[in-house]
Design a protein around this motif. Structure first.
Motif, short mmCIF file in Angstrom:
data_model
loop_
_atom_site.label_atom_id
_atom_site.label_comp_id
_atom_site.label_asym_id
_atom_site.label_seq_id
_atom_site.Cartn_x
_atom_site.Cartn_y
_atom_site.Cartn_z
N GLY A 1 0.81 -1.21 0.00
CA GLY A 1 0.00 0.00 0.00
C GLY A 1 0.84 1.26 0.00
O GLY A 1 2.05 1.23 -0.21
N PRO A 2 0.18 2.40 0.27
CA PRO A 2 0.90 3.68 0.24
C PRO A 2 1.90 3.78 1.38
O PRO A 2 1.76 3.14 2.42
N LYS A 3 2.93 4.57 1.14
CA LYS A 3 3.92 4.80 2.18
C LYS A 3 3.30 5.71 3.24
O LYS A 3 2.77 6.78 2.93
N LEU A 4 3.35 5.27 4.48
CA LEU A 4 2.76 6.03 5.57
C LEU A 4 3.86 6.73 6.36
O LEU A 4 5.00 6.25 6.42
N LEU A 5 3.49 7.83 6.99
CA LEU A 5 4.40 8.52 7.89
C LEU A 5 4.28 7.87 9.26
O LEU A 5 3.48 6.96 9.48
N ASP A 6 5.06 8.34 10.24
CA ASP A 6 5.15 7.66 11.53
C ASP A 6 3.90 7.74 12.39
O ASP A 6 3.47 6.74 12.95
N CYS A 7 3.32 8.91 12.55
CA CYS A 7 2.24 9.09 13.51
C CYS A 7 1.08 9.86 12.90
O CYS A 7 1.29 10.90 12.27
N TYR A 8 -0.13 9.34 13.11
CA TYR A 8 -1.36 10.00 12.69
C TYR A 8 -2.14 10.32 13.96
O TYR A 8 -2.37 9.42 14.77
N ALA A 9 -2.51 11.59 14.13
CA ALA A 9 -3.12 12.01 15.38
C ALA A 9 -4.29 12.95 15.15
O ALA A 9 -4.42 13.58 14.09
N SER A 10 -5.13 13.03 16.16
CA SER A 10 -6.18 14.04 16.23
C SER A 10 -5.93 14.83 17.49
O SER A 10 -5.90 14.27 18.59
N ILE A 11 -5.71 16.12 17.30
CA ILE A 11 -5.43 17.01 18.43
C ILE A 11 -6.43 18.16 18.37
O ILE A 11 -6.41 18.95 17.43
N ASN A 12 -7.32 18.23 19.35
CA ASN A 12 -8.36 19.27 19.37
C ASN A 12 -9.10 19.33 18.04
O ASN A 12 -9.39 20.42 17.53
N GLY A 13 -9.39 18.17 17.47
CA GLY A 13 -10.14 18.12 16.22
C GLY A 13 -9.34 18.36 14.96
O GLY A 13 -9.90 18.36 13.87
N ARG A 14 -8.05 18.56 15.09
CA ARG A 14 -7.19 18.77 13.92
C ARG A 14 -6.50 17.47 13.53
O ARG A 14 -6.06 16.71 14.40
N PHE A 15 -6.40 17.22 12.23
CA PHE A 15 -5.69 16.06 11.70
C PHE A 15 -4.21 16.41 11.65
O PHE A 15 -3.81 17.35 10.95
N VAL A 16 -3.40 15.67 12.40
CA VAL A 16 -1.97 15.97 12.52
C VAL A 16 -1.17 14.72 12.19
O VAL A 16 -1.47 13.63 12.70
N VAL A 17 -0.14 14.88 11.36
CA VAL A 17 0.73 13.77 11.00
C VAL A 17 2.17 14.18 11.29
O VAL A 17 2.60 15.27 10.92
N ILE A 18 2.89 13.28 11.96
CA ILE A 18 4.26 13.58 12.38
C ILE A 18 5.19 12.51 11.85
O ILE A 18 4.95 11.32 12.01
N GLU A 19 6.26 12.95 11.21
CA GLU A 19 7.34 12.06 10.79
C GLU A 19 8.54 12.32 11.70
O GLU A 19 9.06 13.43 11.73
N THR A 20 8.93 11.32 12.47
CA THR A 20 10.06 11.48 13.38
C THR A 20 11.33 11.05 12.67
O THR A 20 11.35 10.08 11.91
N LYS A 21 12.41 11.78 12.94
CA LYS A 21 13.70 11.48 12.34
C LYS A 21 14.76 11.53 13.43
O LYS A 21 14.62 12.26 14.43
N ALA A 22 15.83 10.79 13.24
CA ALA A 22 16.97 10.89 14.14
C ALA A 22 17.53 12.31 14.05
O ALA A 22 17.39 12.96 13.01
N PRO A 23 18.12 12.81 15.14
CA PRO A 23 18.66 14.18 15.10
C PRO A 23 19.55 14.42 13.89
O PRO A 23 20.43 13.62 13.57
N GLY A 24 19.24 15.51 13.19
CA GLY A 24 20.01 15.90 12.02
C GLY A 24 19.59 15.25 10.72
O GLY A 24 20.06 15.62 9.65
N LYS A 25 18.70 14.27 10.79
CA LYS A 25 18.24 13.59 9.57
C LYS A 25 17.05 14.32 8.97
O LYS A 25 16.27 14.96 9.67
N LEU A 26 16.89 14.20 7.66
CA LEU A 26 15.81 14.87 6.93
C LEU A 26 14.85 13.83 6.37
O LEU A 26 15.23 12.68 6.13
N PRO A 27 13.60 14.24 6.11
CA PRO A 27 12.67 13.30 5.48
C PRO A 27 13.12 12.96 4.06
O PRO A 27 13.77 13.76 3.39
N THR A 28 12.72 11.77 3.63
CA THR A 28 13.03 11.35 2.26
C THR A 28 12.16 12.15 1.28
O THR A 28 11.17 12.77 1.70
N PRO A 29 12.48 12.14 0.00
CA PRO A 29 11.61 12.83 -0.96
C PRO A 29 10.16 12.33 -0.91
O PRO A 29 9.24 13.14 -1.00
N ALA A 30 9.95 11.04 -0.74
CA ALA A 30 8.58 10.51 -0.66
C ALA A 30 7.87 11.02 0.60
O ALA A 30 6.68 11.36 0.57
#
Length: 97
Positions: A31-60
Motif C-alpha cells: 500500500g501507500p507509504k505512511l508517515l510515523d504518527c497520525y493524530a487528532s489534536i483538538n479536532g485537527r488532523f496531525v501527521v508527524i514524521e520522526t527522524k533521528a537528530p540531524g536527519k531529513l525526510p526522504t523525498p517521498a
C-alpha cells in the motif's frame, strides 16, 4: 534504543499528556507509504514524521507532508521533542493558523 526510537517514545508521551488520539502504523511494504504518527489534536488532523537528530525526510516523505498540508491537515517532520512541542503549540493549539 535508536535515537529515532527515543524520540518516538517522547512524542507518544507528549501526545498522551495533551490528550491527543494517536496511532503509529507499522509499515508492511504494502500500500501507500505512511508517515510515523497520525493524530487528532483538538479536532485537527496531525501527521508527524520522526527522524533521528540531524536527519531529513526522504523525498517521498516530503511529498506526503506537502499533500497533507495542502489538504488542510497539519503535517511536519521533527528531529527533537522541543521542535515537536513548539510546532504543535504554534500550528495546532492556536498560536498561528
Amino acid at each position: 534504543m535508536t535515537p529515532e526510537g527515543k524520540l518516538k517514545k517522547q512524542v507518544k508521551a507528549y501526545l498522551d499528556e495533551i490528550g491527543a488520539y494517536h496511532v503509529w502504523p507499522v509499515p508492511t511494504g504494502y500500500g501507500p507509504k505512511l508517515l510515523d504518527c497520525y493524530a487528532s489534536i483538538n479536532g485537527r488532523f496531525v501527521v508527524i514524521e520522526t527522524k533521528a537528530p540531524g536527519k531529513l525526510p526522504t523525498p517521498a516523505q516530503k511529498l506526503e507532508i506537502e499533500r497533507i498540508n495542502k489538504a488542510g491537515g497539519v503535517a511536519f517532520a521533527t528531529d527533537s521533542i522541543e521542535r515537536t512541542i513548539t510546532y504543535i503549540q504554534d500550528h495546532v493549539l492556536g498560536r498561528y493558523p
